[in-house]
Design a protein around this motif. Structure first.
Motif, PDB file in Angstrom:
ATOM      1  N   ALA A   1       7.271   8.300 -14.616  1.00 34.68           N
ATOM      2  CA  ALA A   1       6.825   9.620 -14.179  1.00 34.68           C
ATOM      3  C   ALA A   1       8.003  10.571 -14.020  1.00 34.68           C
ATOM      4  O   ALA A   1       7.913  11.767 -14.361  1.00 34.68           O
ATOM      5  N   PHE A   2       9.128  10.061 -13.544  1.00 36.60           N
ATOM      6  CA  PHE A   2      10.329  10.901 -13.404  1.00 36.60           C
ATOM      7  C   PHE A   2      10.848  11.354 -14.775  1.00 36.60           C
ATOM      8  O   PHE A   2      11.225  12.518 -14.962  1.00 36.60           O
ATOM      9  N   LEU A   3      10.844  10.457 -15.762  1.00 40.73           N
ATOM     10  CA  LEU A   3      11.309  10.823 -17.112  1.00 40.73           C
ATOM     11  C   LEU A   3      10.409  11.884 -17.736  1.00 40.73           C
ATOM     12  O   LEU A   3      10.890  12.795 -18.435  1.00 40.73           O
ATOM     13  N   VAL A   4       9.115  11.781 -17.507  1.00 46.13           N
ATOM     14  CA  VAL A   4       8.194  12.796 -18.036  1.00 46.13           C
ATOM     15  C   VAL A   4       8.511  14.153 -17.434  1.00 46.13           C
ATOM     16  O   VAL A   4       8.514  15.184 -18.136  1.00 46.13           O
ATOM     17  N   ASP A   5       8.795  14.190 -16.143  1.00 41.11           N
ATOM     18  CA  ASP A   5       9.177  15.452 -15.504  1.00 41.11           C
ATOM     19  C   ASP A   5      10.443  16.021 -16.134  1.00 41.11           C
ATOM     20  O   ASP A   5      10.547  17.231 -16.380  1.00 41.11           O
ATOM     21  N   VAL A   6      11.428  15.156 -16.391  1.00 39.60           N
ATOM     22  CA  VAL A   6      12.691  15.612 -16.982  1.00 39.60           C
ATOM     23  C   VAL A   6      12.459  16.158 -18.388  1.00 39.60           C
ATOM     24  O   VAL A   6      12.952  17.240 -18.760  1.00 39.60           O
TER      25      VAL A   6
ATOM     26  N   ALA B   1       2.359  18.512 -18.457  1.00 37.26           N
ATOM     27  CA  ALA B   1       2.973  17.256 -18.006  1.00 37.26           C
ATOM     28  C   ALA B   1       2.082  16.465 -17.060  1.00 37.26           C
ATOM     29  O   ALA B   1       2.289  15.253 -16.898  1.00 37.26           O
ATOM     30  N   MET B   2       1.112  17.118 -16.427  1.00 35.11           N
ATOM     31  CA  MET B   2       0.330  16.424 -15.392  1.00 35.11           C
ATOM     32  C   MET B   2      -0.402  15.202 -15.951  1.00 35.11           C
ATOM     33  O   MET B   2      -0.308  14.100 -15.406  1.00 35.11           O
ATOM     34  N   GLY B   3      -1.125  15.380 -17.052  1.00 40.39           N
ATOM     35  CA  GLY B   3      -1.853  14.257 -17.612  1.00 40.39           C
ATOM     36  C   GLY B   3      -0.938  13.187 -18.187  1.00 40.39           C
ATOM     37  O   GLY B   3      -1.180  11.983 -18.002  1.00 40.39           O
ATOM     38  N   VAL B   4       0.143  13.623 -18.868  1.00 37.02           N
ATOM     39  CA  VAL B   4       1.079  12.665 -19.456  1.00 37.02           C
ATOM     40  C   VAL B   4       1.780  11.866 -18.357  1.00 37.02           C
ATOM     41  O   VAL B   4       1.973  10.647 -18.472  1.00 37.02           O
TER      42      VAL B   4
ATOM     43  N   GLU C   1       0.830  -1.210   0.000  1.00 32.94           N
ATOM     44  CA  GLU C   1       0.000   0.000   0.000  1.00 32.94           C
ATOM     45  C   GLU C   1       0.863   1.258   0.000  1.00 32.94           C
ATOM     46  O   GLU C   1       0.585   2.221  -0.726  1.00 32.94           O
ATOM     47  N   ILE C   2       1.935   1.261   0.781  1.00 27.89           N
ATOM     48  CA  ILE C   2       2.823   2.426   0.830  1.00 27.89           C
ATOM     49  C   ILE C   2       3.542   2.619  -0.494  1.00 27.89           C
ATOM     50  O   ILE C   2       3.725   3.753  -0.970  1.00 27.89           O
ATOM     51  N   ALA C   3       3.962   1.516  -1.124  1.00 29.44           N
ATOM     52  CA  ALA C   3       4.610   1.616  -2.436  1.00 29.44           C
ATOM     53  C   ALA C   3       3.648   2.195  -3.470  1.00 29.44           C
ATOM     54  O   ALA C   3       4.043   3.027  -4.306  1.00 29.44           O
ATOM     55  N   GLY C   4       2.387   1.763  -3.428  1.00 29.54           N
ATOM     56  CA  GLY C   4       1.401   2.321  -4.350  1.00 29.54           C
ATOM     57  C   GLY C   4       1.174   3.798  -4.122  1.00 29.54           C
ATOM     58  O   GLY C   4       1.016   4.574  -5.076  1.00 29.54           O
ATOM     59  N   ARG C   5       1.172   4.224  -2.866  1.00 28.55           N
ATOM     60  CA  ARG C   5       1.034   5.657  -2.577  1.00 28.55           C
ATOM     61  C   ARG C   5       2.238   6.432  -3.100  1.00 28.55           C
ATOM     62  O   ARG C   5       2.101   7.544  -3.604  1.00 28.55           O
ATOM     63  N   GLY C   6       3.435   5.843  -2.989  1.00 24.74           N
ATOM     64  CA  GLY C   6       4.614   6.514  -3.521  1.00 24.74           C
ATOM     65  C   GLY C   6       4.510   6.733  -5.019  1.00 24.74           C
ATOM     66  O   GLY C   6       4.894   7.797  -5.536  1.00 24.74           O
ATOM     67  N   LEU C   7       4.004   5.747  -5.743  1.00 28.00           N
ATOM     68  CA  LEU C   7       3.813   5.905  -7.187  1.00 28.00           C
ATOM     69  C   LEU C   7       2.772   6.973  -7.479  1.00 28.00           C
ATOM     70  O   LEU C   7       2.945   7.791  -8.407  1.00 28.00           O
ATOM     71  N   ASP C   8       1.697   7.010  -6.719  1.00 27.81           N
ATOM     72  CA  ASP C   8       0.672   8.024  -6.941  1.00 27.81           C
ATOM     73  C   ASP C   8       1.193   9.429  -6.644  1.00 27.81           C
ATOM     74  O   ASP C   8       0.776  10.399  -7.284  1.00 27.81           O
ATOM     75  N   VAL C   9       2.084   9.552  -5.678  1.00 30.63           N
ATOM     76  CA  VAL C   9       2.677  10.860  -5.384  1.00 30.63           C
ATOM     77  C   VAL C   9       3.489  11.353  -6.581  1.00 30.63           C
ATOM     78  O   VAL C   9       3.386  12.518  -6.997  1.00 30.63           O
ATOM     79  N   LEU C  10       4.292  10.482  -7.172  1.00 30.02           N
ATOM     80  CA  LEU C  10       5.090  10.879  -8.327  1.00 30.02           C
ATOM     81  C   LEU C  10       4.213  11.124  -9.551  1.00 30.02           C
ATOM     82  O   LEU C  10       4.570  11.940 -10.411  1.00 30.02           O
ATOM     83  N   ARG C  11       3.099  10.422  -9.659  1.00 27.63           N
ATOM     84  CA  ARG C  11       2.189  10.653 -10.790  1.00 27.63           C
ATOM     85  C   ARG C  11       1.346  11.899 -10.606  1.00 27.63           C
ATOM     86  O   ARG C  11       0.668  12.344 -11.520  1.00 27.63           O
TER      87      ARG C  11
END
Length: 274
Positions: free
Chosen positions: A210-215, A233-236, A107-117
């Motif tokens: 998600a990190f590559l999209v930010d870059v 970038a938000m939607g992508v 659950e925490i790992a999934g939240r981490g992914l959602d934070v970056l997304r």
């Protein structure tokens, strides 16, 4: 013997009836924290009355195994009985905590992914934990629950609980030494660290996308400052992270089954420390 004599024996911790009751209480004290913690046995979704009933039913099931592991009749005073009671509560808490850790890590790992997304503002509730989590955190939790039940993990877990009464009988005193307790704590910490490493490794493809999209959009913003790269970038970013997460699902399910098997084996190893 009259009714007063039977009551005296019961209060004085003497007689077969009182021994059975005391053994039943000790067996129940190990099971109650397990039932109240583990999400695959209902968790907070199940009413407390039902969880207590399930605890009593499981205690009746394991009582013959607990009794066969004892050295003899339970002949203790009230202070020794209280210490045994606390030992059983602690052991039950440890078993339930270890069994729940993998679900919390996912659950925490999934939240981490959602934070970056950028999707962590959307929250849903996990009924089994009565906690508000992110969408992918909820998905990871429920997926792990389905995989666990599909692999008959709940059956193997109950078997491990029964095995714990054979490994550590209810009349056995804790065998911790200073070195043994340190080894016990180190084992819990290493196991927890491994769980979180695996959990975040499973969602890493989505986090990296998600990190590559930010870059990339950061570079676009440097090249053309007039573009509103942040909102573009938000939607992508949300979509790319989700696509890569779904792409890694086959590996994720296989690793979930592997980690669940290791979790059940670790429960037996951790009980052996007592």
């Amino acid at each position: 013997m009259g009714a007063f004599g039977q009551l005296s024996d019961l209060i004085g911790l003497r007689g077969p009836l009182s021994d059975t009751l005391l053994m039943g209480v000790l067996v129940l004290m190990r099971i109650v924290p397990i039932i109240f913690q583990t999400p695959f046995l209902g968790g907070k979704l199940v009413p407390p009355e039902t969880r207590i009933g399930l605890s009593v039913g499981l205690a009746v099931l394991v009582f013959p195994f607990a009794k066969s592991g004892m050295d003899g009749p339970l002949d203790v005073n009230w202070l020794a009985f209280l210490i045994l009671l606390l030992k059983e509560l602690f052991l039950g808490f440890v078993i339930g905590f270890v069994a729940t850790e993998l679900f919390l890590a996912m659950e925490i790992a999934g939240r981490g992914l959602d934070v970056l997304r950028g999707s962590n503002m959307a929250e849903v509730q996990v009924p089994e934990l009565q906690l508000r989590v992110s969408p992918i955190g909820q998905f990871n939790f429920q997926l792990l629950l389905v995989v666990f039940c599909g692999l008959n993990g709940h059956g193997h877990f109950i078997e491990s609980v029964i095995k714990s009464y054979e490994m550590v009988s209810i009349d056995k005193w804790p065998g911790f030494s200073a070195a043994g307790f340190q080894t016990f704590v180190d084992g819990i910490l290493m196991y927890t660290g491994d769980l979180f490493a695996v959990a975040f490794g499973l969602v890493f493809p989505g986090m990296f996308a998600a990190f590559l999209v930010d870059v990339v959009f950061g570079m676009f913003n440097r090249i053309a400052p007039q573009l509103n790269a942040y909102f573009m970038a938000m939607g992508v970013k949300a979509l790319s992270g989700l696509i890569m997460f779904m792409f890694a699902m086959s590996l994720m399910v296989a690793q979930m089954g592997h980690r669940l098997e290791e979790s059940l084996l670790f429960i037996r190893r951790i009980v052996a420390f007592f």
